[in-house]
Write an enzyme that holds these catalytic residues in place. Structure first.
Site, PDB file in Angstrom:
ATOM      1  N   ARG A 124       0.808  -1.229   0.000  1.00 30.10           N
ATOM      2  CA  ARG A 124       0.000   0.000   0.000  1.00 30.10           C
ATOM      3  C   ARG A 124       0.840   1.278   0.000  1.00 30.10           C
ATOM      4  O   ARG A 124       1.900   1.339   0.629  1.00 30.10           O
ATOM      5  CB  ARG A 124      -0.934   0.007   1.214  1.00 30.10           C
ATOM      6  CG  ARG A 124      -1.960  -1.120   1.183  1.00 30.10           C
ATOM      7  CD  ARG A 124      -2.688  -1.276   2.509  1.00 30.10           C
ATOM      8  NE  ARG A 124      -3.721  -2.311   2.431  1.00 30.10           N
ATOM      9  CZ  ARG A 124      -3.492  -3.615   2.613  1.00 30.10           C
ATOM     10  NH1 ARG A 124      -2.273  -4.029   2.906  1.00 30.10           N
ATOM     11  NH2 ARG A 124      -4.477  -4.481   2.513  1.00 30.10           N
ATOM     12  N   HIS A 162      -0.959  -2.613  -4.525  1.00 30.64           N
ATOM     13  CA  HIS A 162      -0.395  -3.480  -5.565  1.00 30.64           C
ATOM     14  C   HIS A 162      -0.385  -2.826  -6.948  1.00 30.64           C
ATOM     15  O   HIS A 162      -0.695  -3.458  -7.969  1.00 30.64           O
ATOM     16  CB  HIS A 162      -1.150  -4.807  -5.625  1.00 30.64           C
ATOM     17  CG  HIS A 162      -1.001  -5.645  -4.392  1.00 30.64           C
ATOM     18  ND1 HIS A 162       0.110  -5.602  -3.582  1.00 30.64           N
ATOM     19  CD2 HIS A 162      -1.844  -6.574  -3.833  1.00 30.64           C
ATOM     20  CE1 HIS A 162      -0.037  -6.457  -2.575  1.00 30.64           C
ATOM     21  NE2 HIS A 162      -1.215  -7.042  -2.696  1.00 30.64           N
ATOM     22  N   HIS A 187       3.113 -13.058  -5.088  1.00 25.46           N
ATOM     23  CA  HIS A 187       1.985 -13.102  -4.148  1.00 25.46           C
ATOM     24  C   HIS A 187       1.337 -14.487  -4.122  1.00 25.46           C
ATOM     25  O   HIS A 187       0.116 -14.619  -4.213  1.00 25.46           O
ATOM     26  CB  HIS A 187       0.951 -12.048  -4.524  1.00 25.46           C
ATOM     27  CG  HIS A 187       0.179 -11.508  -3.364  1.00 25.46           C
ATOM     28  ND1 HIS A 187      -0.550 -12.312  -2.507  1.00 25.46           N
ATOM     29  CD2 HIS A 187       0.027 -10.234  -2.908  1.00 25.46           C
ATOM     30  CE1 HIS A 187      -1.119 -11.557  -1.590  1.00 25.46           C
ATOM     31  NE2 HIS A 187      -0.783 -10.297  -1.802  1.00 25.46           N
ATOM     32  N   ASP A 190      -1.672  -9.490   8.820  1.00 23.00           N
ATOM     33  CA  ASP A 190      -1.498  -8.831   7.532  1.00 23.00           C
ATOM     34  C   ASP A 190      -0.548  -7.671   7.780  1.00 23.00           C
ATOM     35  O   ASP A 190      -0.921  -6.506   7.703  1.00 23.00           O
ATOM     36  CB  ASP A 190      -2.837  -8.343   6.971  1.00 23.00           C
ATOM     37  CG  ASP A 190      -2.733  -7.894   5.517  1.00 23.00           C
ATOM     38  OD1 ASP A 190      -1.627  -7.992   4.937  1.00 23.00           O
ATOM     39  OD2 ASP A 190      -3.743  -7.432   4.959  1.00 23.00           O
ATOM     40  N   GLU A 246       5.531 -12.242   1.357  1.00 22.19           N
ATOM     41  CA  GLU A 246       5.855 -11.293   0.297  1.00 22.19           C
ATOM     42  C   GLU A 246       7.063 -10.438   0.692  1.00 22.19           C
ATOM     43  O   GLU A 246       6.970  -9.565   1.542  1.00 22.19           O
ATOM     44  CB  GLU A 246       4.658 -10.378   0.040  1.00 22.19           C
ATOM     45  CG  GLU A 246       3.349 -11.099  -0.185  1.00 22.19           C
ATOM     46  CD  GLU A 246       2.164 -10.204   0.097  1.00 22.19           C
ATOM     47  OE1 GLU A 246       2.026  -9.160  -0.574  1.00 22.19           O
ATOM     48  OE2 GLU A 246       1.376 -10.537   1.014  1.00 22.19           O
TER      49      GLU A 246
END
Length: 389
Positions: A115, A140, A211, A284, A353
């Site tokens: 982000r 993304h 991803h 996350d 990631e």
């Protein structure tokens, strides 16, 4: 986005399929059960196919050049059985349908993974407005980021796929024409080796990653938070309720973010007493890797590992990047049928990631994502598999 299948591409796909393996209902399938013909098409005038990589140990990776997506990845478990360890779809149509089956499954993400706050960056004193496609932020690379673009593909040998893409100046609002190469290789030591390189004709920002959603248990119809995770990081970057980093860097000590000793993700993934996990309904978050020091990452050290007690499959992740976003599939459970018709539940997988820290263009003290003309961007990510009995 135009989608059209032509007969001669189907014929080419059939020739490719003959080299892939097993037969079912008259179709030649990959080891993972995919029909290569279901990925043959033309999008915006460019051919799309499914490419199959193999190594001498029997591993198989199937990758489509639509978004540079790893569709399946077959690795051996403790009994020698081959297991598909990534989530995905059975056909190209679902990957291209961003409305009814939106996903970043297995994609090669760019121009900027993760982000960017309010979709705004400043480059050489000029502010650029990017798409705001996630809680008011740019995620993304925007609504038509590279995961929805067609890479040009070349397969120089059975174990390597080279993907290239030219992103024009102004692509999703980003400055500079960027030329990208993503090289995926299956190595002799059972690793999927991912190398990302890029150049630009104008200063810009870039942050690429893969991803893939990993489920090492062999049954993606069931939650997989019993997988055991290790993260080589003393610190992490908190986020607000919109998943945006606050600018803080905090120690993992004494929190559910501490994976310096490997333990089951299930231990804390539902811990509603910890606001960060409560807000995200799981993990996350970005961890600040100990493998990155003095502006350089050591991709010979394990950054993260993931282990399934059920299958004995161990995944070790190596990278030269400063951060690792760990995402526990908190938005899964949509009811959409995926590979083999399975509807993935929430917390069925883990994404690992490698990256610059989220919103690093707007956090001046964090590792820089800026790329200037004459420089070369290089990011290295390795997913190495083994068996632990």
């Amino acid at each position: 986005m135009k989608l059209k299948t032509r007969n001669f591409f189907v014929l080419a796909g059939a020739c490719m399929a003959l080299m892939c393996g097993c037969q079912k209902d008259g179709k030649t399938l990959t080891q993972s059960g995919l029909d290569p013909l279901a990925f043959d098409s033309v999008i915006n005038g460019k051919e799309v196919h499914l490419y199959t990589l193999k190594n001498a140990n029997g591993m198989e990776a199937c990758i489509t050049n639509f978004g540079g997506r790893v569709v399946s990845l077959m690795v051996p478990d403790k009994d020698g059985k081959m297991i598909d360890v990534v989530l995905g779809y059975d056909n190209l149509l679902q990957y291209t349908d961003s409305v009814n089956s939106p996903s970043d499954f297995g994609s090669t993400v760019g121009r900027y993974a993760n982000r960017i706050k309010d979709g705004k960056i400043t480059v050489e004193g000029k502010e650029y407005q990017l798409p705001r496609n996630n809680f008011g932020h740019c995620l993304h690379g925007g609504t038509s980021g590279w995961m929805y673009q067609v890479y040009d593909a070349q397969q120089p040998n059975d174990s390597t796929l080279v993907l290239t893409l030219t992103s024009p100046d102004g692509d999703n609002g980003f400055p500079g024409e960027v030329k990208v190469t993503a090289t995926y290789s299956l190595t002799a030591d059972n690793a999927l080796d991912c190398k990302y390189e890029a150049t630009t004709d104008k200063e810009t920002v870039i942050n690429m990653t893969n991803h893939s959603y990993f489920n090492l248990n062999g049954d993606p119809s069931q939650e997989a938070m019993d997988m055991v995770m290790y993260i080589n990081a003393d610190n992490w970057t908190p986020a607000d309720a919109t998943y945006m980093t606050t600018g803080e860097i905090k120690p993992v000590e004494g929190t559910p973010m501490d994976f310096r000793e490997a333990h089951a993700i299930l231990d804390h993934v539902n811990d509603s007493t910890f606001d960060q996990i409560k807000n995200a309904t799981g993990y996350d978050h970005n961890w600040c890797l100990n493998t990155y020091k003095d502006g350089k990452g050591d991709d010979s050290q394990v950054a993260v590992s993931l282990f399934s007690p059920k299958t004995g499959i161990m995944l070790e992740v190596f990278t030269n990047e400063p951060g690792m976003q760990v995402y526990t599939g908190n938005f899964q459970g949509t009811g959409i049928a995926c590979k083999k018709g399975i509807k993935y539940p929430k917390h069925v997988s883990v994404c690992l990631e490698s990256q610059k820290y989220p919103d690093s263009p707007n956090k001046k003290d964090w590792p820089s994502p800026y790329l200037k003309p004459g420089e070369k961007y290089y990011s290295h990510l390795v997913y190495k598999f083994s068996v632990k009995k």
